[in-house]
Design an enzyme around this catalytic site. Structure first.
Site, PDB file in Angstrom:
ATOM      1  N   CYS A 347       0.818  -1.213   0.000  1.00 22.00           N
ATOM      2  CA  CYS A 347       0.000   0.000   0.000  1.00 22.00           C
ATOM      3  C   CYS A 347       0.855   1.267   0.000  1.00 22.00           C
ATOM      4  CB  CYS A 347      -0.975  -0.001   1.168  1.00 22.00           C
ATOM      5  SG  CYS A 347      -0.197  -0.152   2.792  1.00 22.00           S
ATOM      6  N   HIS A 479      -1.939   0.450   7.546  1.00 22.92           N
ATOM      7  CA  HIS A 479      -2.450   0.776   6.206  1.00 22.92           C
ATOM      8  C   HIS A 479      -2.167   2.244   5.895  1.00 22.92           C
ATOM      9  CE1 HIS A 479      -4.603   0.032   2.598  1.00 22.92           C
ATOM     10  NE2 HIS A 479      -5.675   0.742   2.894  1.00 22.92           N
ATOM     11  N   ASP A 500      -7.950   4.568  -2.074  1.00 23.15           N
ATOM     12  CA  ASP A 500      -7.459   3.429  -1.283  1.00 23.15           C
ATOM     13  C   ASP A 500      -6.825   2.407  -2.223  1.00 23.15           C
ATOM     14  OD1 ASP A 500      -7.034   1.232   0.371  1.00 23.15           O
ATOM     15  OD2 ASP A 500      -8.921   1.459   1.451  1.00 23.15           O
TER      16      ASP A 500
END
Length: 566
Positions: A347, A479, A500
């Site tokens: 991520c 995250h 995202d």
């Protein structure tokens, strides 16, 4: 005149005299005695003895005077031996051997009476009935309920033990304290011995026992210490093992377990897709070839990129949305989502690609990014961060990764993004919202800061403001996402718009369709109650750096700091 026999003398004496104490207090001896002619053992000759006027000595013996000589002799009632008083007092002791003179009739050892059957049973019966009196149950109660002597029945009270030894010591034998023998007391247990050698042996046993106990205690102590040491060692081993297991879990979680990087995971996941029938072998080899080419050039293959979302949002807010008072959006940002090669750990790299996609479209950063003309692949981004570490940025963070990211699945965060951007001479800062700023555990200060970031240089009253501001890197535990804009509702509430990397491109592409933008917009909107992590960090870009500023920031990153809010 004819001498009286002992039985006659005994019978003629008053009963009170017969019940006298066995030994008179003034005598001090412990043995039954009766008077006799000196040197004679056996029956007395007629006319030789007579009773003395002296008080009797008790039941066990009588004092007699040798006629014509005036010598007082004592006759032992057991052995028949005549004794002068001083010898009797000196200690004529029991037990006696049976009399050697067969002419001596058996006599009572308590009262000196002769006659009767010589059998022991008869003598015992005589002693029990005539001398010791009736059983205790038949005797009249003692005055004032005092304990009475079991031998003579006399009330003795608390002095019963002293009475027994003083009056009836001859019955108890050598156990009495007045037998004239020296006693030796053990200094360790108070045991009384009559022989010094026995006492020494007894004390030696004590010493050996103490030595054994001390040795046993020492052995017990050594054993206890050994067991404790083994237990400590075992516990430490278990703790070390558990710590290693936890560390390995963290390594696996953050991609530091040397299990391979992007390439290995990409191939492994494609093989799994083929095994499950979701991918044909032909597609497997085709995608493998494309991936190898992308890695060779260090450029992302673009298969996870979705472009044009910002432009679609601008058009939507202009025409459709009625509850939004104003909205600010970053300059064109492409969305990148995780692929088979970086699913679960990529991520941070994907958010950097989103940020870089906006910077590449902004002419202000052309000089800084002249060597970066395309979006780099994840392995390439790892190499770029390693280059920044080699320049001296964030040495503490570099040591955390052992100065190596390439070929691993290591997670990156705000510090690595800052080091990479600063090494490219892109001015940025880390803002740390280290704790909630509302009683409900939310971060209203974070929303206010983002609103100020977008609206500071855009004072126009337009409903939709497409700014030149780059997007914001947003990190929290586990995250990270990218802030691409913010909405201000008519009721003054704020709503962040986030890209995202966990959202697949199939969903993001729905935002490009005008008839589904309103429905799909919920994928981007995050209200105040949606961000309830304890801590958030953002990396915000704000211009470029000259070489001197870059060097200064590199030096300052030796101890990397951030601006804390609140």
């Amino acid at each position: 005149m004819e001498a009286e026999t002992p039985a006659a003398l005994q019978a003629s004496r008053p009963r009170s005299a017969q019940r006298r104490n066995p030994i008179a207090a003034q005598d001090g001896g412990h043995h039954p005695l009766r008077s006799a002619q000196p040197g004679r053992v056996g029956p007395r000759a007629p006319g030789m003895l007579r009773e003395s006027s002296h008080p009797p000595l008790g039941r066990k013996g009588r004092e007699v005077e040798l006629l014509g000589a005036g010598v007082v002799m004592l006759l032992c009632g057991v052995c028949g031996r005549g004794l002068p008083p001083e010898e009797a007092v000196a200690g004529h002791r029991l037990p006696h051997p049976r009399p050697t003179n067969p002419d001596l009739p058996p006599c009572c050892p308590l009262c000196g009476a002769t006659g009767g059957p010589p059998r022991c049973e008869e003598r015992r019966r005589h002693t029990d009935t005539e001398e010791l009196g009736p059983p205790a149950a038949c005797r009249p109660p003692s005055p004032e309920g005092l304990p009475e002597c079991p031998v003579c029945g006399e009330a003795a009270g608390r002095e019963l033990e002293a009475h027994l030894w003083a009056r009836h010591g001859h019955v108890l034998g050598d156990m009495g304290p007045g037998n004239g023998e020296q006693l030796y007391e053990c200094p360790m247990c108070s045991l009384t011995c009559t022989n010094i050698q026995i006492l020494e042996e007894h004390v030696d046993l004590h010493l050996e026992e103490n030595s054994f106990l001390e040795g046993g205690n020492m052995r017990d102590l050594e054993l206890a210490q050994q067991l404790q040491t083994e237990e400590d060692k075992r516990q430490k081993t278990e703790e070390d093992k558990q710590e290693k297991e936890e560390f390995k879990k963290l390594q696996r979680r953050y991609g530091l377990d040397n299990s391979g990087g992007y390439k290995q995971q990409f191939l492994k996941n494609m093989e799994r897709e083929v095994d499950r029938g979701r991918m044909q072998p032909f597609d497997y080899h085709k995608r493998k070839a494309a991936m190898m080419e992308s890695l060779a050039f260090g450029i992302d293959d673009g298969k996870t990129k979705t472009s044009g979302i910002i432009e679609a949002l601008c058009e939507y807010y202009q025409n459709e949305n009625k509850d939004v008072r104003r909205v600010w959006l970053s300059a064109g940002v492409d969305h990148f989502h995780s692929s088979l090669g970086d699913r679960g750990w990529g991520c941070g790299y994907r958010n950097f690609q989103m940020l870089l996609s906006s910077l590449l479209q902004n002419s202000l950063y052309n000089d800084c990014l002249r060597d970066t003309t395309a979006i780099p692949s994840i392995p390439k981004i790892q190499s770029m961060i390693e280059d920044a570490w080699r320049e001296g940025f964030d040495p503490h963070g570099a040591s955390h990764f052992n100065n190596r990211l390439h070929g691993s699945k290591a997670w990156i965060g705000a510090c690595e993004i800052y080091s990479l951007l600063t090494s490219l001479r892109i001015k940025c800062q880390i803002i740390d919202f280290h704790k909630p700023t509302s009683p409900t555990g939310t971060h209203p200060r974070l929303f206010e800061w983002v609103l100020h970031y977008y609206s500071a240089d855009n004072g126009s009253g337009a409903k939709v403001v497409c700014t030149s501001k780059p997007p914001i890197y947003l990190q929290h535990e586990g995250h990270s996402r990218t802030v691409v804009g913010i909405e201000e509702k008519k009721n003054k509430t704020l709503c962040l718009l986030l890209f995202d990397p966990g959202c697949p491109s199939q969903e993001m592409q729905k935002l490009l369709e005008q008839n589904s933008v309103g429905t799909s917009l919920k994928l981007l909107r995050k209200y105040l109650g949606s961000l309830k992590e304890k801590q958030y960090q953002i990396v915000a870009v704000d211009g470029v750096l000259v070489l001197e500023e870059k060097a200064a920031r590199c030096h300052a990153s030796q101890v990397l700091t951030s601006e804390k809010i609140p």
